[in-house]
Design an enzyme around this catalytic site. Structure first.
Site, short mmCIF file in Angstrom:
data_model
loop_
_atom_site.label_atom_id
_atom_site.label_comp_id
_atom_site.label_asym_id
_atom_site.label_seq_id
_atom_site.Cartn_x
_atom_site.Cartn_y
_atom_site.Cartn_z
N CYS A 178 -13.73 2.56 -28.41
CA CYS A 178 -15.13 2.98 -28.61
C CYS A 178 -15.90 3.01 -27.29
O CYS A 178 -16.86 2.26 -27.08
CB CYS A 178 -15.82 2.05 -29.61
SG CYS A 178 -15.15 2.22 -31.27
N GLU A 179 -15.45 3.87 -26.40
CA GLU A 179 -16.10 4.11 -25.12
C GLU A 179 -15.94 5.57 -24.76
O GLU A 179 -14.83 6.11 -24.86
CB GLU A 179 -15.46 3.26 -24.01
CG GLU A 179 -15.62 1.76 -24.16
CD GLU A 179 -17.05 1.29 -23.90
OE1 GLU A 179 -17.82 2.03 -23.25
OE2 GLU A 179 -17.39 0.18 -24.35
N GLY A 202 0.79 -1.23 0.00
CA GLY A 202 0.00 0.00 0.00
C GLY A 202 0.82 1.27 0.00
O GLY A 202 0.27 2.37 0.13
N TYR A 255 -0.02 -1.73 -12.82
CA TYR A 255 -1.40 -2.00 -13.23
C TYR A 255 -1.76 -1.46 -14.61
O TYR A 255 -2.93 -1.36 -14.95
CB TYR A 255 -2.40 -1.46 -12.18
CG TYR A 255 -2.12 -2.02 -10.82
CD1 TYR A 255 -2.38 -3.35 -10.54
CD2 TYR A 255 -1.55 -1.23 -9.82
CE1 TYR A 255 -2.08 -3.89 -9.29
CE2 TYR A 255 -1.26 -1.75 -8.57
CZ TYR A 255 -1.54 -3.09 -8.32
OH TYR A 255 -1.23 -3.62 -7.09
N ARG A 277 3.33 -1.65 -6.35
CA ARG A 277 3.23 -0.38 -7.07
C ARG A 277 4.40 0.54 -6.77
O ARG A 277 4.93 1.20 -7.66
CB ARG A 277 1.92 0.30 -6.64
CG ARG A 277 1.66 1.65 -7.29
CD ARG A 277 0.68 2.48 -6.47
NE ARG A 277 -0.45 1.73 -5.99
CZ ARG A 277 -1.67 1.73 -6.53
NH1 ARG A 277 -1.89 2.48 -7.58
NH2 ARG A 277 -2.64 1.02 -6.01
N ARG A 328 -7.04 2.12 -15.53
CA ARG A 328 -7.26 2.75 -14.22
C ARG A 328 -8.05 4.05 -14.27
O ARG A 328 -8.89 4.28 -13.38
CB ARG A 328 -5.92 2.97 -13.50
CG ARG A 328 -5.22 1.66 -13.14
CD ARG A 328 -3.96 1.90 -12.31
NE ARG A 328 -4.30 2.34 -10.97
CZ ARG A 328 -4.17 3.56 -10.52
NH1 ARG A 328 -3.70 4.53 -11.31
NH2 ARG A 328 -4.50 3.87 -9.28
#
Length: 418
Positions: free
Chosen positions: A344-345, A232, A373, A277, A313
Site C-alpha cells: 500500500c504505497e 564497490g 540487498y 554485491r 531498492r
C-alpha cells in the site's frame, strides 16, 4: 513456449515447489565469480585477502560457501557476527566494521574471539583500548579513513564525501590521536588503513586515486601495514550498466598498488578488498507471479505478488532492473508496462517502465540481478511474509531460508489472549 531455467531447473518447477515471491541463487555462478576474484587478486610482493561483504546477503549456507572458497568476512553488526558464528566461520578471518558499534556488540565480538576491528572514529578506538585491557585480549585495528575521493554513483551509496558519516581524515587531530593511542597500547596493534569510496563503480580512476592516497600515509610508519580498498565493484542491472570485468579490475588494483609502493620504496603486509554485491548480485533472480492487470489512460500495470518488501531498492535508490515473463521468453514484447508490487504505497514499483509480452494472471515474472540487498533489506511491511531463498546448481535445488508463515509474524510479540 520457451521457459527460463536457472541452474538447469525450469522456473515453473521452482515456483511450484517453493511458491512466489522467491529468491533464487545460481550457486555455480557465485562460485565462478569468487574463482575469478581469487585467481586475479594475487601478488608476489605482498599477501592478499578477499573479504566477503556480508551485508549484501547473509545466510548460514551462503557463509558455508564463502568459507569453503577461502574468503574472509566483513560483518557490521552483532546479528551478522551471530550468523557467522552459527555457520562456524573461521574467527581469524572475520573483520568487524561499522560506524557505531555498540558496547554490547564489541563485547560480544571480543568474547567470541574476533580479533580484527575496523574502527570508524576516535571514540571507538578509546573503547576498544579499554575493552582489550579489560579482557586482556590483543586486538588488530584497522582505521577507516575518509580519503576524500568520490566514485560517480548515487549520493545515498557514496561513502567518501569529506563530511561522510564514515571514516576519519588522516591528517585530523582525531585520527592522529587514535593512531597514537593504538601505538601506545599494550593490547592494540595497528593493522593498517581501510577506505571505501562508493558502490557500483564502473571506472578504475577513483580506485587508483584511493590507492595513491592511502600509500602516502604509509610513509609515516616504520613497519609494513595492510591496506583495505573496500568494495564497490559494479554489476549489470540494466543494459545501461557497463561493469568492469572482475579479472581485469582486480589485477589492475594489484599492479597499481605494487607500482605505487615501488615508486615510494615502501612495502605493505597485505592488500584487502571487500566484494559483496559483485559476488551475489547477478547470481540472484526474484520470481513473482503476475496477478491483476490494470490499464489507466496513460499506463498499463502488471501487478505482482511481492514488491518493496522483498526489494526496497527501487523505492529507496530509484534502482533500475530488467525482467522477463519467465514462462514466455519467446513471445514478442509488445506491451509497454509498469511492474508494480502489492504493498500500500504508490512508490511500490518494481520496474517503472519496460517492454513485456502480453501477460495473464499466473504468469511468472523474473527480475534479474536481485541477489544483493533484496533479502537482506526485506521487511514485513503490510505484514507481508518474507520469501524463501533457494540455491540451485546442476539441476538440484535446496531451500536455504524457508518462507515465513503467518505465525512467524507474531514471534516476539507479547500480548494477552482475549
Amino acid at each position: 513456449m520457451t521457459e527460463l531455467t536457472i541452474g538447469e531447473i525450469p522456473v515453473s518447477q521452482l515456483a511450484n515447489e517453493y511458491q512466489t515471491p522467491l529468491y533464487v541463487y545460481d550457486e555455480k555462478k557465485m562460485e565462478e565469480t569468487i574463482k575469478s576474484f581469487k585467481l586475479n587478486f594475487d601478488s608476489d610482493s605482498f599477501q592478499t585477502k578477499i573479504l566477503y561483504a556480508s551485508k549484501a546477503f547473509q545466510t548460514v549456507e551462503l557463509l558455508h560457501l564463502i568459507a569453503e572458497q577461502g574468503l574472509g568476512l566483513d560483518v557490521v553488526s552483532g546479528g551478522e557476527i551471530y550468523t557467522a558464528l552459527q555457520a562456524g566461520f573461521p574467527l581469524e578471518d572475520i573483520y568487524f566494521h561499522g560506524n557505531n558499534k555498540t558496547i554490547d556488540e564489541l563485547r560480544y565480538a571480543i568474547e567470541n574471539d574476533i580479533r580484527h576491528f575496523v574502527a570508524d572514529n576516535g571514540m571507538e578506538v578509546e573503547v576498544l583500548e579499554e575493552l582489550s585491557r579489560e579482557y586482556q585480549k590483543k586486538l588488530q585495528i584497522m582505521l577507516r579513513l575518509n580519503v576524500g575521493i568520490e566514485a560517480h554513483t548515487h549520493e545515498y551509496i557514496v561513502t567518501a564525501h569529506i563530511d561522510s558519516k564514515f571514516g576519519m581524515l588522516y591528517d585530523s587531530d582525531v585520527c592522529q590521536q587514535a593512531i597514537a593511542r593504538i601505538q601506545q597500547s599494550e593490547f592494540l596493534r595497528l593493522e593498517g588503513f581501510h577506505a571505501h569510496i562508493g558502490s557500483q563503480i564502473f571506472d578504475m580512476t577513483a580506485w587508483l586515486a584511493e590507492i595513491d592516497q592511502l600509500v602516502t600515509y604509509l610513509e609515516d610508519f616504520q613497519q609494513p601495514l595492510s591496506l583495505n580498498l573496500g568494495g564497490g565493484f559494479g554489476i549489470r542491472y540494466t543494459e545501461a550498466d557497463t561493469p568492469l570485468p572482475i579479472a581485469e579490475s582486480v589485477k589492475h588494483l594489484v599492479t597499481h598498488t605494487e607500482q605505487t609502493l615501488a615508486d615510494r620504496n615502501l612495502t605493505i603486509d597485505r592488500l584487502l578488498i571487500e566484494p559483496g554485491r559483485s559476488i551475489v548480485g547477478e547470481a540472484g533472480t526474484t520470481l513473482y507471479t503476475v496477478g491483476y492487470i490494470k490499464e489507466t489512460p496513460h499506463k498499463k500495470y502488471y501487478f505482482v505478488d511481492g514488491g518493496m518488501t522483498d526489494n526496497i531498492r527501487p523505492a529507496l535508490y530509484q534502482a533500475e532492473y530488467t525482467c522477463d515473463l519467465a514462462n514466455k521468453l519467446d513471445i514478442e514484447k509488445t506491451e509497454k508496462v509498469t511492474v508494480a508490487g502489492k504493498m500500500c504505497e504508490s512508490g511500490d514499483v518494481v520496474i517503472q517502465e519496460t517492454q513485456l509480452p502480453p501477460a495473464e494472471p499466473g504468469d511468472l515474472l523474473a527480475v534479474y540481478a536481485t541477489g544483493a540487498y533484496g533479502y537482506s533489506m526485506s521487511s514485513n511491511y503490510n505484514r507481508a511474509l518474507r520469501p524463501a531463498v533457494v540455491f540451485v546448481k546442476d539441476g538440484v535445488s535446496r531451500e536455504v531460508v524457508r518462507r515465513q508463515t503467518y505465525a512467524d509474524l507474531l514471534r516476539g510479540e507479547v500480548y494477552a489472549d482475549l
